[in-house]
Design a protein around this motif. Sequence first.
Motif, PDB file in Angstrom:
ATOM      1  N   ALA A  31      65.461  57.523  41.516  1.00 35.09           N
ATOM      2  CA  ALA A  31      66.550  58.443  41.438  1.00 35.09           C
ATOM      3  C   ALA A  31      67.750  57.725  40.772  1.00 35.09           C
ATOM      4  CB  ALA A  31      67.064  59.042  42.735  1.00 35.09           C
ATOM      5  N   ALA A  91      70.637  64.603  43.714  1.00 39.25           N
ATOM      6  CA  ALA A  91      70.124  63.437  44.568  1.00 39.25           C
ATOM      7  C   ALA A  91      70.673  63.580  45.920  1.00 39.25           C
ATOM      8  CB  ALA A  91      70.432  62.092  43.728  1.00 39.25           C
ATOM      9  N   LYS A 147      68.128  61.456  48.174  1.00 32.28           N
ATOM     10  CA  LYS A 147      67.880  60.266  47.545  1.00 32.28           C
ATOM     11  C   LYS A 147      69.070  59.419  47.299  1.00 32.28           C
ATOM     12  CE  LYS A 147      63.973  61.961  46.329  1.00 32.28           C
ATOM     13  NZ  LYS A 147      62.484  61.264  46.464  1.00 32.28           N
TER      14      LYS A 147
END
Length: 277
Positions: A237, A251, A256
């Motif tokens: 990511a 994200a 993430k």
Amino acid sequence: MTLPNSRNSPAPAAPVVERSALFEAITAVGDAAVPLLGDRRGATPVPGATWTVAEAAAHLAMANELMAGLAAGEDRPYGDGTPASLAAANAASLAELPERDPAVLAADIARHAREFTAAAGRRSGTEPVVTPLGPMDLDTLGAYLLTHMLGHLYDIAVALGRPHPIDRRRVELTMPFLRTAMPLVVDARAAAGHSACYRLRVRGLGGFAVTFTDGAAEVGQEPPRRADCTILTEPVAFLLIALGRYTATDALTRGKVLAWGRRPWLAARFPSLFTAP
């Protein structure tokens, strides 16, 4: 966008013990283009871009050839480091390279990646070179080449519905370039007047600091003061956000990215302070 007057503390070149790993990754990722592009679906559009798969592959073949030439010591001007000039250079180079057969272009991508490692291997990793994003040392140019291939092969893989070539170890090998490039690709308009200290941590890969002072960015191993925002990111990511393929919101919502500190809300803004090269 013009380059800001950044006070950059360049990341050191990859340690000597990492050179073989960097070269192996460049070769492996270049070779990965061959099966990825083997089905010849060159007319497939690349999501979020104006290019087709064949055009993205042609750009990648051209860029690998350019960087192999730089590694060999050739003087190869390519834009002036600004997004507009790089876009113009990309368009001009695509017009000069009419080949659009994905299989042929894949072979070129792999061949030029190997040419880079052969040329770079004959020189010291600390030798300075002039690149499309400005001066850096030769091993950082290798990390630049790897980053560039990973980004475009990711795009091609998404377009074709195939697995992408990015993994934690390869992200680790891109870090010297990403740290060097960050102050050079600050979006002067988005960052105007911005002052904040960020601590970036990539899970399993360590971290570094990015400090903005009135819109200028400085990268260092440790923050010069208490960080306003600490951002913890998964490796894949992190690279996709750095390359503009993921938004910070995507994200964050996917878990993430985690953020904390005195001003954790700055995490969502951080990627928008840069223009992906």
